[in-house]
Design a protein around this motif. Structure first.
Motif, PDB file in Angstrom:
ATOM      1  N   LYS A 126      -0.609  13.385   0.653  1.00 23.74           N
ATOM      2  CA  LYS A 126      -1.603  12.670  -0.147  1.00 23.74           C
ATOM      3  C   LYS A 126      -1.829  11.260   0.397  1.00 23.74           C
ATOM      4  O   LYS A 126      -0.951  10.652   0.995  1.00 23.74           O
ATOM      5  N   CYS A 127      -3.008  10.746   0.153  1.00 26.90           N
ATOM      6  CA  CYS A 127      -3.408   9.416   0.637  1.00 26.90           C
ATOM      7  C   CYS A 127      -2.918   8.334  -0.338  1.00 26.90           C
ATOM      8  O   CYS A 127      -3.203   8.402  -1.540  1.00 26.90           O
ATOM      9  N   ARG A 158      -1.253  11.233  -7.924  1.00 23.80           N
ATOM     10  CA  ARG A 158      -2.049  10.152  -8.504  1.00 23.80           C
ATOM     11  C   ARG A 158      -2.168  10.249 -10.022  1.00 23.80           C
ATOM     12  O   ARG A 158      -2.049   9.246 -10.728  1.00 23.80           O
ATOM     13  N   ASP A 159      -2.419  11.437 -10.539  1.00 22.13           N
ATOM     14  CA  ASP A 159      -2.660  11.600 -11.978  1.00 22.13           C
ATOM     15  C   ASP A 159      -1.445  11.281 -12.835  1.00 22.13           C
ATOM     16  O   ASP A 159      -1.571  11.080 -14.042  1.00 22.13           O
ATOM     17  N   SER A 201      -3.854   5.127  -0.503  1.00 18.40           N
ATOM     18  CA  SER A 201      -4.940   4.310  -1.053  1.00 18.40           C
ATOM     19  C   SER A 201      -5.654   5.035  -2.191  1.00 18.40           C
ATOM     20  O   SER A 201      -6.088   4.418  -3.160  1.00 18.40           O
ATOM     21  N   ASP A 202      -5.763   6.346  -2.112  1.00 19.78           N
ATOM     22  CA  ASP A 202      -6.342   7.118  -3.205  1.00 19.78           C
ATOM     23  C   ASP A 202      -5.383   7.131  -4.399  1.00 19.78           C
ATOM     24  O   ASP A 202      -5.803   7.015  -5.547  1.00 19.78           O
ATOM     25  N   ALA A 203      -4.098   7.272  -4.135  1.00 18.31           N
ATOM     26  CA  ALA A 203      -3.105   7.301  -5.216  1.00 18.31           C
ATOM     27  C   ALA A 203      -3.079   5.980  -5.983  1.00 18.31           C
ATOM     28  O   ALA A 203      -2.852   5.972  -7.199  1.00 18.31           O
ATOM     29  N   ASP A 253      -5.642   2.524 -12.243  1.00 14.05           N
ATOM     30  CA  ASP A 253      -6.846   1.882 -12.763  1.00 14.05           C
ATOM     31  C   ASP A 253      -7.190   2.269 -14.196  1.00 14.05           C
ATOM     32  O   ASP A 253      -7.693   1.463 -14.952  1.00 14.05           O
ATOM     33  N   TYR A 294       0.863  -0.902  -1.927  1.00 11.92           N
ATOM     34  CA  TYR A 294       1.514  -0.101  -0.898  1.00 11.92           C
ATOM     35  C   TYR A 294       2.663  -0.907  -0.308  1.00 11.92           C
ATOM     36  O   TYR A 294       2.494  -2.056   0.089  1.00 11.92           O
ATOM     37  N   LYS A 302      -5.417   4.306  -7.004  1.00  8.23           N
ATOM     38  CA  LYS A 302      -6.444   4.341  -8.043  1.00  8.23           C
ATOM     39  C   LYS A 302      -5.904   4.939  -9.346  1.00  8.23           C
ATOM     40  O   LYS A 302      -6.518   4.797 -10.391  1.00  8.23           O
ATOM     41  N   GLY A 303      -4.754   5.590  -9.283  1.00  8.06           N
ATOM     42  CA  GLY A 303      -4.146   6.162 -10.474  1.00  8.06           C
ATOM     43  C   GLY A 303      -3.712   5.123 -11.492  1.00  8.06           C
ATOM     44  O   GLY A 303      -3.474   5.440 -12.652  1.00  8.06           O
ATOM     45  N   ASN A 318       5.258   6.812   2.128  1.00  6.75           N
ATOM     46  CA  ASN A 318       4.155   6.696   1.184  1.00  6.75           C
ATOM     47  C   ASN A 318       4.653   6.069  -0.110  1.00  6.75           C
ATOM     48  O   ASN A 318       4.584   6.665  -1.170  1.00  6.75           O
TER      49      ASN A 318
END
Length: 180
Positions: free
Chosen positions: A136-137, A116-117, A139-141, A146, A14, A143-144, A3
């Motif tokens: 954890k995903c 992510r945060d 693709s979601d991470a 953005d 990624y 977004k951290g 990951n």
């Protein structure tokens, strides 16, 4: 580590084909594949004078002093810093020291409890790759990255505080005597 997110042109991507093998126990180290080794194991590598240490990276725990790597940080391809818990922020300080005081220019990777945060702040401290927690995903991470890109204080990536950048921008926009 599968990951892995890296920074490319300032944005997170990624890294499906990450070359590094993370090692957290004693293994037979060879030149055939690049590894990220614990500090104590990495320090023992060149006692034989084989030069095998130069292709491997090192990871520091929260209690390890980055000053140990200071004089040789330019020779390292990657340094990983461990976050044993998202509440433990010592790796932020280690990253900042490696970038600002010791001039490390290579890949600086966050490992451990990386979420992510934390990514935007990690980027400002000098991290360039991130091993997202396995549950954890990715693709979601991603977004951290953005939000929260502008920070007020200076950082490893932005050495001037916001007020200086802001004032310089307004000084450039102020008309000169000849233009009035």
């Amino acid at each position: 580590m599968n990951n892995i997110i890296g920074l490319v042109n300032g944005g997170g991507v990624y890294l499906a084909d990450d070359q590094w093998t993370f090692v957290d126990d004693e293994v037979w180290v060879t030149k055939s594949r690049p590894m990220i080794l614990p500090l104590d194991q990495w320090q023992k590598l060149d006692e034989s004078g084989t030069g095998v240490r130069s292709i491997h990276g090192v990871w520091l725990g929260p209690d390890d002093d980055p000053a140990v790597l200071g004089p040789i940080s330019g020779e390292l391809p990657i340094i990983a810093l461990q976050f044993p818990s998202f509440r433990d922020g010592r790796a932020y300080s280690q990253a900042n020291l490696l970038r600002t005081r010791y001039g490390f220019k290579g890949d600086l990777r966050a490992i451990g409890d990386v979420l992510r945060d934390q990514l935007a702040l990690m980027r400002h401290c000098g991290f360039t790759s991130f091993a997202i927690r396995a549950d954890k995903c990715v693709s979601d991470a991603l977004k951290g990255f953005d939000g929260y890109d502008m920070i007020y204080a200076r950082s490893a990536t932005t050495p001037e505080p916001l007020y200086r950048r802001y004032n310089r921008g307004h000084q450039l926009a102020t008309p000169t005597e000849e233009e009035r």
